[in-house]
Design an enzyme around this catalytic site. Structure first.
Site, PDB file in Angstrom:
ATOM      1  N   GLU A 164      35.684  41.882  39.989  1.00 60.55           N
ATOM      2  CA  GLU A 164      36.152  40.605  39.631  1.00 60.55           C
ATOM      3  C   GLU A 164      37.780  40.819  38.981  1.00 60.55           C
ATOM      4  O   GLU A 164      37.791  40.558  37.900  1.00 60.55           O
ATOM      5  CB  GLU A 164      35.165  39.994  38.567  1.00 60.55           C
ATOM      6  CG  GLU A 164      33.919  39.479  39.041  1.00 60.55           C
ATOM      7  CD  GLU A 164      33.201  38.690  37.949  1.00 60.55           C
ATOM      8  OE1 GLU A 164      33.418  38.556  36.635  1.00 60.55           O
ATOM      9  OE2 GLU A 164      32.170  37.949  38.438  1.00 60.55           O
ATOM     10  N   GLU A 315      26.752  37.868  43.270  1.00 62.63           N
ATOM     11  CA  GLU A 315      26.078  37.710  42.044  1.00 62.63           C
ATOM     12  C   GLU A 315      25.615  36.541  41.727  1.00 62.63           C
ATOM     13  O   GLU A 315      26.667  35.431  41.756  1.00 62.63           O
ATOM     14  CB  GLU A 315      26.907  38.233  40.769  1.00 62.63           C
ATOM     15  CG  GLU A 315      27.450  39.696  40.767  1.00 62.63           C
ATOM     16  CD  GLU A 315      28.346  39.986  39.514  1.00 62.63           C
ATOM     17  OE1 GLU A 315      28.457  39.084  38.723  1.00 62.63           O
ATOM     18  OE2 GLU A 315      28.821  40.818  39.379  1.00 62.63           O
TER      19      GLU A 315
HETATM   20  C1  GAL Z   1      30.202  38.725  36.067  1.00 61.69           C
HETATM   21  C2  GAL Z   1      30.188  40.263  36.225  1.00 61.69           C
HETATM   22  C3  GAL Z   1      29.077  40.881  36.208  1.00 61.69           C
HETATM   23  C4  GAL Z   1      28.285  40.536  34.897  1.00 61.69           C
HETATM   24  C5  GAL Z   1      27.820  39.104  34.984  1.00 61.69           C
HETATM   25  C6  GAL Z   1      27.459  38.171  33.952  1.00 61.69           C
HETATM   26  O1  GAL Z   1      31.266  38.088  35.862  1.00 61.69           O
HETATM   27  O2  GAL Z   1      30.674  40.726  37.335  1.00 61.69           O
HETATM   28  O3  GAL Z   1      29.425  42.494  35.848  1.00 61.69           O
HETATM   29  O4  GAL Z   1      29.030  40.457  33.725  1.00 61.69           O
HETATM   30  O5  GAL Z   1      29.323  38.178  35.122  1.00 61.69           O
HETATM   31  O6  GAL Z   1      27.978  38.312  32.785  1.00 61.69           O
END
Ligand code: GAL
Length: 679
Positions: A164, A315
């Site tokens: 990110e 994710e």
């Molecule tokens: C995303 C990140 C993850 C985790 C997730 C939940 O932005 O890539 O590592 O932090 O959010 O907060």
């Protein structure tokens, strides 16, 4: 000769094989957080849920290089092997989003710096500077060690670069960035005279006489030159790109057949450019940042899909999420509905965040498939069902595409111009995309968002929301699109400036006023923005409210199809059409709010006779269509907590039920279906 030609062909086609070639279903896994003896059970449970991939490693630099120059990947070797025993492959994350403590304490100059001159605290993540020579060197080294170490590992199939970019912090004011910015400008402009002229530095005595006088836009008594502000954003975007490219080049050298991706969509990156170095773009999808996620998330997914030919989710929200804050919890069924919404919008892979909720650390409220106590409960069962559902469609839908007649033009430069000269908080270019997405989705059309280098001729209707910067290439492209039969609908305050972000002596809309057959002679900006102050009245009586902006137009060739309803411009043209070649250039003299988006899509879709993707679908249900060859896949998603009936008619095959679909179907709360129709 023939043999040679044949083997040459083989080599070429082998090279051309896509590196991303399987629908992946999986989770983010952090083996370093859990006792090694629990890995096997994890892998077994994952396998039972249909998982075929885990993403690991992206925050584990401290383990991979415990001391400067000492490398140890053994924990990951073992974790990858355990996963492989259960048929689960690995995506390796390069660990550079979270530098180890020894690094930031020994080299504090690697820290990103805020605009107040203070370095970012090193107690969380993403606190590094892309332009720090030391950080670049150490990043390249850890990635090189990693790629070399895993060079022959057959279970690794892909790589995620960093994690990110620009999340949490998207501007850096370090000495390294200052030096790099000057260098970047010098390369672009070559001589200072031309930079001074193009930026208009005669204004407020800002004429540079040495490159070293140029600075980053620190807080200052008055407002900065818009030219400086735009270049700063482009510089940030290019810095991220070149930082990413360092890693891509290393991985390609050792693992030429693996796919490389990056996850996330944040500020100050031109994703059309940065994605060119990737094999697939990955989006991180957390619907619960919206209380009512259906339309805003659909719009985000449409944007993420637009950056690259291929797109996946790295994710996907699983359970409730929070850090110091707490978001709402997905209701039973919503986790998988949202995963299927992402697939409906083109995702060719679905990785959930995360396998098990962390017991310690900043994300102990960010839920995984399993909770802290490790007991598989309803979320695991839902995840398992989702895995089975994905298994039923994966092969067929992989590589299928959404095909749309309608597109919206995204120009990151324009977004960045408005980030600084925002006028009022209600002027929000991003919002126009959400409104247009929503209006198209309500009317059951696919819609694409496209960059300005995309092929316009695939479309019938293209919207240009607040395209404030115009240049001869874009102007020509719009003209050709229109002349060949397209309808280009441009909003107010487009084509006002050149690519240097300055005003010009040309009549607005610059470079296209002839094509649109109008001149913008004045404008009104309603302050505070409000719906009562003006509206646009169409010839058929439709009345569209405006909240912020009203261009005052003089038609030169165009025909007005709507007029202003109030204020001093009352009765003058507010929407105009100009025929050019086989198409039309439409000027819409305000911004695309939801009502405008609905009215314009209704009007122009009707003119082209566009058919909705599916009839007989109630408002609660979203429909998209992905196509591959003669097969069309209709994703039908019930976003409401109530049972609904849809009447698509005969001729569909229900892929999840593996049976021909009846002409009338019911969908339970949050249920989704994938219906195939063959032409
Ligand atoms: C995303 C990140 C993850 C985790 C997730 C939940 O932005 O890539 O590592 O932090 O959010 O907060």
């Amino acid at each position: 000769m023939r043999v040679l030609a044949f083997s040459l062909l083989l080599t070429v086609s082998a090279l051309a094989a896509p590196r991303y070639n399987e629908f992946l279903y999986g989770v983010a896994y952090y083996p370093e957080h859990w006792p090694e003896k629990s890995w096997e059970r994890d892998a077994k449970l994952m396998k039972e849920a249909g998982v075929n991939v885990v993403r690991i490693g992206e925050f584990a630099w401290y383990l991979m290089e415990p001391r400067e120059g000492v490398f140890d990947f053994s924990l990951f070797d073992r974790a990858i092997a355990v996963m492989a025993k259960y048929g689960i492959k690995t995506i390796l994350g390069t660990p550079t989003a979270a530098p180890p403590k020894w690094l930031t304490s020994k080299y504090p100059e690697t820290l990103a710096v805020y605009s107040n001159g203070r370095p970012a605290d090193d107690q969380t993540r993403r606190h590094y500077c892309y332009n720090s020579p030391v950080y670049r060197r150490l990043s390249k080294r850890i990635v090189e060690e990693m790629a070399a170490h895993f060079k022959d590992n057959p279970h690794v199939i892909g790589w995620q670069i960093d994690n990110e970019f620009n999340c949490h912090i998207s501007e850096c004011y370090s000495d390294s960035c200052r030096a790099a910015f000057r260098e970047w400008l010098r390369e672009k402009y070559q001589d200072l005279q031309s930079l001074n002229e193009r930026w208009g530095n005669a204004f407020w005595s800002q004429w540079y006489t040495q490159w070293g006088q140029i600075d980053l836009p620190f807080p200052a008594p008055a407002y900065h030159n818009p030219a400086l502000m735009l270049e700063f954003k482009r510089f940030i975007s290019d810095s991220v790109r070149s930082y990413q490219r360092d890693q891509v080049e290393i991985i390609r050298k050792y693992r030429p057949n693996d796919f490389i991706t990056h996850n996330g969509y944040f500020k100050n990156i031109d994703y059309y450019l940065m994605s060119r170095d990737l094999d697939i773009f990955a989006f991180d999808n957390y619907p619960c940042f919206n209380n009512e996620p259906r339309f805003p998330v659909g719009s985000k997914l449409t944007m993420a899909r637009s950056f690259h030919d291929r797109f996946m989710i790295m994710e996907q929200q699983t359970g409730p999420g929070g850090q110091a804050y707490l978001l709402r919890t997905p209701r039973p069924g919503e986790m998988s509905l949202w995963a299927f919404q992402a697939i409906a919008h083109g995702a060719d892979g679905m990785v959930h965040f995360r396998w098990r909720t962390a017991r310690k650390g900043a994300e102990e409220y960010w839920s995984g498939v399993l909770e802290h106590d490790d007991v598989p409960r309803a979320r695991y069962e839902e995840f398992k069902k989702e895995g089975a559902d994905i298994g039923r469609i994966a092969k067929e839908i992989l590589g299928s595409r959404l095909v749309s007649d309608i597109a919206v033009l995204k120009d990151f430069d324009a977004e960045w111009v408005y980030d600084y000269q925002y006028f009022t908080s209600e002027v929000n270019v991003g919002a126009s995309f959400d409104h247009l997405f929503r209006a198209a989705s309500e009317a059951r059309y696919n819609i694409d968002f496209i960059g300005r280098h995309a092929d316009f001729n695939r479309y019938k209707i293209i919207f240009g929301p607040q395209l404030i910067l115009m240049d001869p290439d874009l102007a020509l492209k719009i003209r050709k699109f229109v002349e060949q039969g397209g309808t280009f609908i441009m909003s107010a305050h487009s084509a006002a400036k050149d690519r240097d972000n300055g005003m010009t002596p040309h009549v607005k809309p610059i470079l296209v006023n002839d094509l649109f057959g109008v001149e913008v002679i004045d404008f009104q900006c309603y302050q505070p923005p409000s719906r009562g102050k003006n509206a646009i009245r169409f010839e058929d009586g439709a009345l569209v409210p405006v909240n912020v902006f009203a261009d005052v137009l003089k038609t030169t060739k165009a025909t007005p199809v709507a007029v202003w309803d109030q204020d001093y411009m009352k009765g003058t043209p507010a929407v105009t059409e100009n025929r050019a070649g086989k198409g039309r250039a439409v000027y819409y003299a305000s911004f695309f709010n939801l009502e405008a988006a609905r009215e314009l899509i209704r009007r122009y879709a009707a003119q082209y006779g566009l058919k909705p993707l599916m009839d007989g679908v109630p408002a609660a249900v979203e429909v998209t269509r992905r196509s591959k060859g003669r097969n069309h896949y209709y994703f039908v998603l019930n976003h409401e907590n109530e049972t609904v009936t849809i009447k698509p008619g005969a001729g569909y095959f229900d892929l999840l039920a593996n049976t021909p679909a009846p002409a009338v179907l019911t969908l339970k709360p949050f249920e989704y279906k994938v219906l195939r129709r063959t032409q």
